[in-house]
Structure formats: C-alpha cells, structure tokens
Design an enzyme around this catalytic site. Structure first.
Site, mmCIF file in Angstrom:
data_model
loop_
_atom_site.group_PDB
_atom_site.id
_atom_site.type_symbol
_atom_site.label_atom_id
_atom_site.label_comp_id
_atom_site.label_asym_id
_atom_site.label_seq_id
_atom_site.Cartn_x
_atom_site.Cartn_y
_atom_site.Cartn_z
ATOM 1 C CB SER A 36 -0.934 0.010 1.215
ATOM 2 O OG SER A 36 -0.200 -0.161 2.417
ATOM 3 N N GLY A 73 -1.824 -4.380 0.918
ATOM 4 C CA GLY A 73 -1.948 -5.584 1.720
ATOM 5 C C GLY A 73 -0.992 -6.688 1.347
ATOM 6 C CG ASN A 102 0.989 -5.278 4.388
ATOM 7 O OD1 ASN A 102 0.379 -4.566 5.183
ATOM 8 N ND2 ASN A 102 1.086 -4.970 3.112
ATOM 9 C CG ASP A 183 -3.768 4.564 8.311
ATOM 10 O OD1 ASP A 183 -2.834 5.400 8.321
ATOM 11 O OD2 ASP A 183 -4.029 3.853 7.327
ATOM 12 C CG HIS A 186 -1.543 3.465 4.682
ATOM 13 N ND1 HIS A 186 -2.428 2.890 5.580
ATOM 14 C CD2 HIS A 186 -1.055 2.459 3.918
ATOM 15 C CE1 HIS A 186 -2.477 1.589 5.364
ATOM 16 N NE2 HIS A 186 -1.648 1.298 4.371
#
Length: 211
Positions: A36, A73, A102, A183, A186
């Site tokens: 991502s 992801g 991830n 979040d 990111h």
C-alpha cells in the site's frame, strides 16, 4: 535453387534486423513491487510517489517507463507468487522492492521475512534486473527486539546480496502527523514527493550505471 536460397536468407536477415531494431527502441522499464505504501492507498493514483517518479523521469530526460506492480496488503509471500509473471511481461531493467511491512504487522518471524525478501532479490537478479531495496521500519510498540530485527533485515540483505538500499523509505515522513493519514500507517498525498526524494538519488545512480 541458389536464387531461392539467397532469397530465404535475405528474408531471415531482414526479419532479424526488424526485430532487433524494435527491441532497441523499446523503453527500458522500472518495476515497482510493493504494498500500500507504493500502491497509493487512499490517495489519487496520480498523487502517489510512483506516478511522481514517472513524471520525474520524463522531466530529467530519461526514457524509462514505470510499471507499478504494487498491491495494498501484499506480503513478501504474495510478492513471490506475482514476481515471475511481472518479470516475464515487462523485462525490467530495475526492480524496486518495497515489501515486508505487512508481514511484520502480521507478526511473521523476521528470519522468514528476510528469507522471502532474499528470494525476491535473487529472482529479480536472475532475470537480469538491478535491484533497489527499500528499507522499512515498524513502530517499537511491536516490541523493540522484533522491530530492530525486522529493520536490520534490509541492511543485511543489501550487504549479502550486493544490491542497492534506501535504508529507510519513510525518512522524514513516518511519525509526522502532518504527513500521515489518520491511521498513522499510510503517508498522505503531501508525503509522496518526500518519498520520491528519499529514493531518487540512489535510483538515478542505478539508471545512469545501467545506461
């Protein structure tokens, strides 16, 4: 009979020359294999650092085309499954590997992450591509020991596999609330030029050496 043979040889040579010329005119390709952070999560595609890289190459007069093979992801295991097809399709001159985050978020053992990253590097190099490895850090709340072992993977692999490294891809971005999405994981649109700035010096050196 001699005339027929000569004509066949002429056609063979002509076809070979056309194919060689077409190959020579193909633009060299840079493949980005990431998650991502490179797929442009929750921002417009044209704002992401990979598209900014495409624009930068054009501005600097480089003929390269950038292929974004990043999927939000993605883990190193998934990257290993996708990479051979991407290499076959695009025959990249340089592969930028931005994976591992991830895996860490899922608690995968650092040595397993390192093993997969090593396979990604080896697969890329076997195809004839140069590799640029982007180092990732995770927050210390995952455990200082684990976070350090994970981060150390990148420098160790760069040394063992003799590939170029950007030590910390999110330098001057990670931990800065103004440059991160809500979040806290990111980077936002404002951060994307900084991400490109972090990799550009090393990448440009590789481009020049390859040319």
């Amino acid at each position: 009979m001699k005339m027929k043979l000569a004509w066949i040889l002429f056609l063979v040579v002509a076809v070979f020359n056309v194919a060689a010329t077409a190959k020579a005119q193909e633009k060299p390709t840079i493949l980005v294999l990431g998650d991502s952070l490179s797929a442009g999560y929750n921002i417009d595609v044209e704002q992401g650092w990979v598209e900014l890289l495409n624009q930068k190459l054009q501005q600097e007069g480089y003929p390269h085309t950038v292929i974004n093979g990043s999927i939000s992801g993605d883990t190193t295991t998934q990257g290993l499954l996708r990479l051979p097809t991407l290499l076959e399709q695009h025959e990249p001159e340089i592969v930028i590997i931005e994976l591992g985050g991830n895996d860490a978020l899922r608690g995968t053992a650092p040595n397993a992450i390192k093993r997969n990253l090593g396979k990604l590097i080896d697969t890329s190099k076997r195809s004839g591509a140069e590799v640029l490895l982007l180092g990732i850090q995770i927050p210390p709340n995952y455990g200082q020991r684990y976070a350090q072992a994970f981060f150390d993977n990148y420098a160790q692999l760069a040394n063992e596999k003799k590939v170029k490294l950007v030590p910390f891809f999110l330098k001057n971005v990670g931990g800065n609330d103004e440059l991160m999405q809500d979040d806290g994981i990111h980077p936002n649109a404002k951060a994307q030029p900084i991400l490109l700035h972090n990799i550009w010096p090393q990448l440009e050196t590789q481009i020049k050496n390859a040319g």
